[in-house]
Scaffold this motif. Structure first.
Motif, PDB file in Angstrom:
ATOM      1  N   GLU A 175       0.818  -1.212   0.000  1.00 62.99           N
ATOM      2  CA  GLU A 175       0.000   0.000   0.000  1.00 62.99           C
ATOM      3  C   GLU A 175       0.851   1.262   0.000  1.00 62.99           C
ATOM      4  O   GLU A 175       0.477   2.262  -0.601  1.00 62.99           O
ATOM      5  CB  GLU A 175      -0.963  -0.017   1.185  1.00 62.99           C
ATOM      6  N   LEU A 176       1.983   1.200   0.656  1.00 64.17           N
ATOM      7  CA  LEU A 176       2.892   2.346   0.649  1.00 64.17           C
ATOM      8  C   LEU A 176       3.385   2.611  -0.774  1.00 64.17           C
ATOM      9  O   LEU A 176       3.359   3.742  -1.251  1.00 64.17           O
ATOM     10  CB  LEU A 176       4.072   2.102   1.588  1.00 64.17           C
ATOM     11  N   LEU A 177       3.809   1.560  -1.463  1.00 64.71           N
ATOM     12  CA  LEU A 177       4.276   1.718  -2.844  1.00 64.71           C
ATOM     13  C   LEU A 177       3.139   2.142  -3.764  1.00 64.71           C
ATOM     14  O   LEU A 177       3.316   3.012  -4.620  1.00 64.71           O
ATOM     15  CB  LEU A 177       4.890   0.410  -3.347  1.00 64.71           C
ATOM     16  N   ARG A 178       1.976   1.557  -3.595  1.00 60.90           N
ATOM     17  CA  ARG A 178       0.828   1.925  -4.418  1.00 60.90           C
ATOM     18  C   ARG A 178       0.458   3.389  -4.181  1.00 60.90           C
ATOM     19  O   ARG A 178       0.155   4.119  -5.121  1.00 60.90           O
ATOM     20  CB  ARG A 178      -0.364   1.022  -4.083  1.00 60.90           C
ATOM     21  N   GLY A 179       0.510   3.817  -2.930  1.00 62.01           N
ATOM     22  CA  GLY A 179       0.204   5.205  -2.603  1.00 62.01           C
ATOM     23  C   GLY A 179       1.188   6.170  -3.224  1.00 62.01           C
ATOM     24  O   GLY A 179       0.820   7.254  -3.663  1.00 62.01           O
ATOM     25  N   MET A 180       2.445   5.770  -3.279  1.00 61.87           N
ATOM     26  CA  MET A 180       3.457   6.632  -3.903  1.00 61.87           C
ATOM     27  C   MET A 180       3.181   6.784  -5.394  1.00 61.87           C
ATOM     28  O   MET A 180       3.352   7.857  -5.959  1.00 61.87           O
ATOM     29  CB  MET A 180       4.853   6.051  -3.679  1.00 61.87           C
ATOM     30  N   GLN A 181       2.730   5.710  -6.026  1.00 62.84           N
ATOM     31  CA  GLN A 181       2.452   5.759  -7.458  1.00 62.84           C
ATOM     32  C   GLN A 181       1.212   6.597  -7.749  1.00 62.84           C
ATOM     33  O   GLN A 181       1.184   7.367  -8.694  1.00 62.84           O
ATOM     34  CB  GLN A 181       2.247   4.353  -8.006  1.00 62.84           C
ATOM     35  N   HIS A 182       0.186   6.453  -6.928  1.00 59.46           N
ATOM     36  CA  HIS A 182      -1.080   7.129  -7.198  1.00 59.46           C
ATOM     37  C   HIS A 182      -1.108   8.577  -6.736  1.00 59.46           C
ATOM     38  O   HIS A 182      -1.953   9.336  -7.168  1.00 59.46           O
ATOM     39  CB  HIS A 182      -2.240   6.385  -6.547  1.00 59.46           C
TER      40      HIS A 182
END
Length: 155
Positions: free
Chosen positions: A138-145
């Protein structure tokens, strides 16, 4: 007239360049903020009690620090020699060092699992591991979005 148009064009270009939106510097999460949010997330998702959390997280963060230090050591060696200057022999040594660090981290995890099992039941320990993986995703996904902004996932 030509000089006047050239001057006008240069002025307009300067105005257009200064009017463009400046990219704000992305806020960086401090190590303490990261650990606090990670602790909240894992505690929530693994349903840890305050007592379990208080006993578990000092060991958990100790393990994370040891793994981080091991990785930091090997990457310091890798960065010490610019990639275009590395010989075949140096690359082989670096590859072996990276593999050794992975083994060292796995050994540390195995060692700490024994300590964790003394604190948490296996079911909760499994939830902790799943929550840890989910937090990272979720941390990585949040950085992308969010335009590459570093924000921790909400518990």
């Amino acid at each position: 007239m030509k000089r006047y148009l050239t001057t006008l064009l240069v002025c307009l270009m300067c105005i257009a360049a200064s009017a463009q939106e400046q990219k704000p510097q992305r806020p960086r999460m401090t190590h303490e903020e990261y650990q606090t949010k990670q602790k909240e997330f894992i505690t929530s998702h693994a349903e840890l009690t305050e007592e379990e959390s208080a006993a578990f997280f000092p060991l958990y963060f100790e393990l994370q620090a040891k793994k981080h230090e091991a990785n930091r050591r090997v990457w310091k060696q890798v960065r010490a020699v610019p990639s275009h200057e590395r010989t075949e022999e140096e690359c082989n040594k670096m590859i072996d060092a990276m593999a050794d660090v992975k083994i060292e981290c796995a050994t540390l995890e195995k060692e700490y699992l024994t300590k964790f099992k003394a604190i948490l039941p296996a079911k909760k320990l499994m939830r902790v591991q799943m929550a840890e993986e989910r937090y990272q995703r979720e941390l990585l996904r949040g950085m992308q979005h969010r335009g590459k902004r570093q924000q921790a996932p909400k518990p």
